[in-house]
Design a protein around this motif. Structure first.
Motif, PDB file in Angstrom:
ATOM      1  N   THR A 125       0.848  -1.156   0.132  1.00 52.57           N
ATOM      2  CA  THR A 125       0.232  -0.219   0.082  1.00 52.57           C
ATOM      3  C   THR A 125       1.007   1.036   0.116  1.00 52.57           C
ATOM      4  OG1 THR A 125      -1.758  -1.194   1.091  1.00 52.57           O
ATOM      5  CG2 THR A 125      -1.815   1.129   1.320  1.00 52.57           C
ATOM      6  N   ALA A 126       1.929   1.260   0.778  1.00 52.40           N
ATOM      7  CA  ALA A 126       3.056   2.487   0.729  1.00 52.40           C
ATOM      8  C   ALA A 126       3.645   2.742  -0.388  1.00 52.40           C
ATOM      9  CB  ALA A 126       4.042   2.131   1.937  1.00 52.40           C
ATOM     10  N   ILE A 127       3.981   1.488  -1.341  1.00 50.50           N
ATOM     11  CA  ILE A 127       4.418   1.690  -2.619  1.00 50.50           C
ATOM     12  C   ILE A 127       3.468   2.301  -3.567  1.00 50.50           C
ATOM     13  CG2 ILE A 127       5.363   0.553  -4.383  1.00 50.50           C
ATOM     14  CD1 ILE A 127       6.491  -1.451  -2.433  1.00 50.50           C
ATOM     15  N   GLU A 128       2.273   1.729  -3.413  1.00 51.52           N
ATOM     16  CA  GLU A 128       1.134   2.061  -4.503  1.00 51.52           C
ATOM     17  C   GLU A 128       0.768   3.559  -4.290  1.00 51.52           C
ATOM     18  OE1 GLU A 128      -0.747  -2.185  -5.410  1.00 51.52           O
ATOM     19  OE2 GLU A 128      -1.666  -0.906  -3.651  1.00 51.52           O
ATOM     20  N   MET A 175      12.287   7.750 -12.655  1.00 49.14           N
ATOM     21  CA  MET A 175      12.782   8.604 -11.666  1.00 49.14           C
ATOM     22  C   MET A 175      11.511   8.139 -10.538  1.00 49.14           C
ATOM     23  SD  MET A 175      13.699  11.835 -13.579  1.00 49.14           S
ATOM     24  CE  MET A 175      13.654  12.789 -12.192  1.00 49.14           C
ATOM     25  N   MET A 176      10.358   7.784 -11.093  1.00 49.44           N
ATOM     26  CA  MET A 176       9.074   7.404 -10.147  1.00 49.44           C
ATOM     27  C   MET A 176       9.684   6.246  -9.328  1.00 49.44           C
ATOM     28  SD  MET A 176       6.051   8.737 -12.430  1.00 49.44           S
ATOM     29  CE  MET A 176       4.822   7.951 -11.129  1.00 49.44           C
ATOM     30  N   VAL A 177      10.058   5.154 -10.080  1.00 49.12           N
ATOM     31  CA  VAL A 177      10.396   3.836  -9.366  1.00 49.12           C
ATOM     32  C   VAL A 177      11.636   3.901  -8.606  1.00 49.12           C
ATOM     33  CG1 VAL A 177      11.393   1.606  -9.962  1.00 49.12           C
ATOM     34  CG2 VAL A 177       9.599   2.645 -11.448  1.00 49.12           C
ATOM     35  N   GLY A 178      12.577   4.823  -8.844  1.00 47.85           N
ATOM     36  CA  GLY A 178      13.628   5.145  -7.827  1.00 47.85           C
ATOM     37  C   GLY A 178      13.074   5.818  -6.383  1.00 47.85           C
ATOM     38  N   ASN A 179      12.272   6.721  -6.733  1.00 44.65           N
ATOM     39  CA  ASN A 179      11.715   7.149  -5.475  1.00 44.65           C
ATOM     40  C   ASN A 179      10.905   5.927  -4.889  1.00 44.65           C
ATOM     41  OD1 ASN A 179       9.284   8.512  -4.054  1.00 44.65           O
ATOM     42  ND2 ASN A 179      11.009  10.240  -4.209  1.00 44.65           N
ATOM     43  N   ALA A 180      10.035   5.234  -5.428  1.00 45.73           N
ATOM     44  CA  ALA A 180       9.268   4.251  -4.881  1.00 45.73           C
ATOM     45  C   ALA A 180      10.175   3.210  -4.240  1.00 45.73           C
ATOM     46  CB  ALA A 180       8.372   3.577  -5.895  1.00 45.73           C
ATOM     47  N   ILE A 204      12.677   0.119   0.549  1.00 42.57           N
ATOM     48  CA  ILE A 204      13.464  -0.081   1.370  1.00 42.57           C
ATOM     49  C   ILE A 204      13.150   0.322   2.906  1.00 42.57           C
ATOM     50  CG2 ILE A 204      15.974   0.375   1.810  1.00 42.57           C
ATOM     51  CD1 ILE A 204      15.587  -1.647  -0.644  1.00 42.57           C
ATOM     52  N   SER A 205      12.740   1.579   2.872  1.00 38.52           N
ATOM     53  CA  SER A 205      12.747   2.086   4.231  1.00 38.52           C
ATOM     54  C   SER A 205      11.404   1.482   5.001  1.00 38.52           C
ATOM     55  CB  SER A 205      12.442   3.751   4.310  1.00 38.52           C
ATOM     56  OG  SER A 205      11.101   4.051   3.628  1.00 38.52           O
ATOM     57  N   GLN A 206      10.671   0.921   4.288  1.00 36.86           N
ATOM     58  CA  GLN A 206       9.279   0.186   5.033  1.00 36.86           C
ATOM     59  C   GLN A 206       9.858  -0.955   5.435  1.00 36.86           C
ATOM     60  OE1 GLN A 206       5.982   0.821   5.478  1.00 36.86           O
ATOM     61  NE2 GLN A 206       6.467   2.915   4.686  1.00 36.86           N
ATOM     62  N   PHE A 207      10.825  -1.710   4.789  1.00 36.19           N
ATOM     63  CA  PHE A 207      11.551  -3.006   5.426  1.00 36.19           C
ATOM     64  C   PHE A 207      12.346  -2.592   6.587  1.00 36.19           C
ATOM     65  CE2 PHE A 207      10.235  -5.151   1.712  1.00 36.19           C
ATOM     66  CZ  PHE A 207      10.203  -6.746   2.135  1.00 36.19           C
ATOM     67  N   ALA A 208      13.043  -1.667   6.532  1.00 37.35           N
ATOM     68  CA  ALA A 208      14.235  -0.912   7.488  1.00 37.35           C
ATOM     69  C   ALA A 208      13.492  -0.776   8.754  1.00 37.35           C
ATOM     70  CB  ALA A 208      14.944   0.186   7.040  1.00 37.35           C
ATOM     71  N   MET A 209      12.216  -0.051   8.889  1.00 35.12           N
ATOM     72  CA  MET A 209      11.416   0.351   9.790  1.00 35.12           C
ATOM     73  C   MET A 209      11.011  -1.032  10.409  1.00 35.12           C
ATOM     74  SD  MET A 209       9.183   3.693   8.900  1.00 35.12           S
ATOM     75  CE  MET A 209       7.984   2.906   7.966  1.00 35.12           C
ATOM     76  N   SER A 262      15.382  -7.178   5.976  1.00 37.26           N
ATOM     77  CA  SER A 262      15.855  -6.839   4.855  1.00 37.26           C
ATOM     78  C   SER A 262      15.151  -7.590   3.704  1.00 37.26           C
ATOM     79  CB  SER A 262      17.146  -7.459   4.645  1.00 37.26           C
ATOM     80  OG  SER A 262      17.982  -6.793   5.588  1.00 37.26           O
ATOM     81  N   PRO A 263      14.873  -6.760   2.506  1.00 31.60           N
ATOM     82  CA  PRO A 263      14.047  -7.521   1.560  1.00 31.60           C
ATOM     83  C   PRO A 263      14.983  -8.590   0.915  1.00 31.60           C
ATOM     84  CG  PRO A 263      14.645  -5.290   0.847  1.00 31.60           C
ATOM     85  CD  PRO A 263      15.364  -5.456   2.274  1.00 31.60           C
ATOM     86  N   SER A 264      14.308  -9.751   0.413  1.00 28.75           N
ATOM     87  CA  SER A 264      14.780 -10.681  -0.251  1.00 28.75           C
ATOM     88  C   SER A 264      14.736 -10.561  -1.781  1.00 28.75           C
ATOM     89  CB  SER A 264      13.977 -12.138   0.017  1.00 28.75           C
ATOM     90  OG  SER A 264      12.662 -12.003  -0.576  1.00 28.75           O
TER      91      SER A 264
END
Length: 89
Positions: A9-12, A46-51, A56-61, A65-67
């Motif tokens: 949801t955060a990504i979308e 550029m949008m994908v880079g931002n997403a 990554i930050s959602q996993f870090a919180m 670590s993403p697989s």
């Protein structure tokens, strides 16, 4: 591993926000980057880079670590937005 629904949801939401911002800045983008052959692809990348930073930050919180499969799923989540961006240009 399947990406949790709150990360998805955060990504979308991030992608939708950037779609709306791109609509607002579209005249500027066309003037600012006249030499770009495919402005829609540049904008999408550029949008994908931002997403990706959101992903990554959602996993870090969550102290995770993403697989490899999480990254593959991230790609599947953002890919449909490519057509939305192309439709603007």
């Amino acid at each position: 591993m399947v990406i949790s629904s709150d990360i998805k949801t955060a990504i979308e939401m991030n992608m939708e926000l950037m779609i709306n911002q791109t609509k607002a800045y579209l005249p500027f983008l066309k003037v600012a980057f006249p030499g770009t052959r495919d402005l829609s692809e540049l904008t999408f990348n550029m949008m994908v880079g931002n997403a990706l930073t959101v992903f990554i930050s959602q996993f870090a919180m969550r102290m995770q670590s993403p697989s490899e499969s999480d990254f593959a799923e991230f790609g599947k989540i953002v890919e449909p937005y490519r057509n939305k961006v192309k439709a603007m240009f």
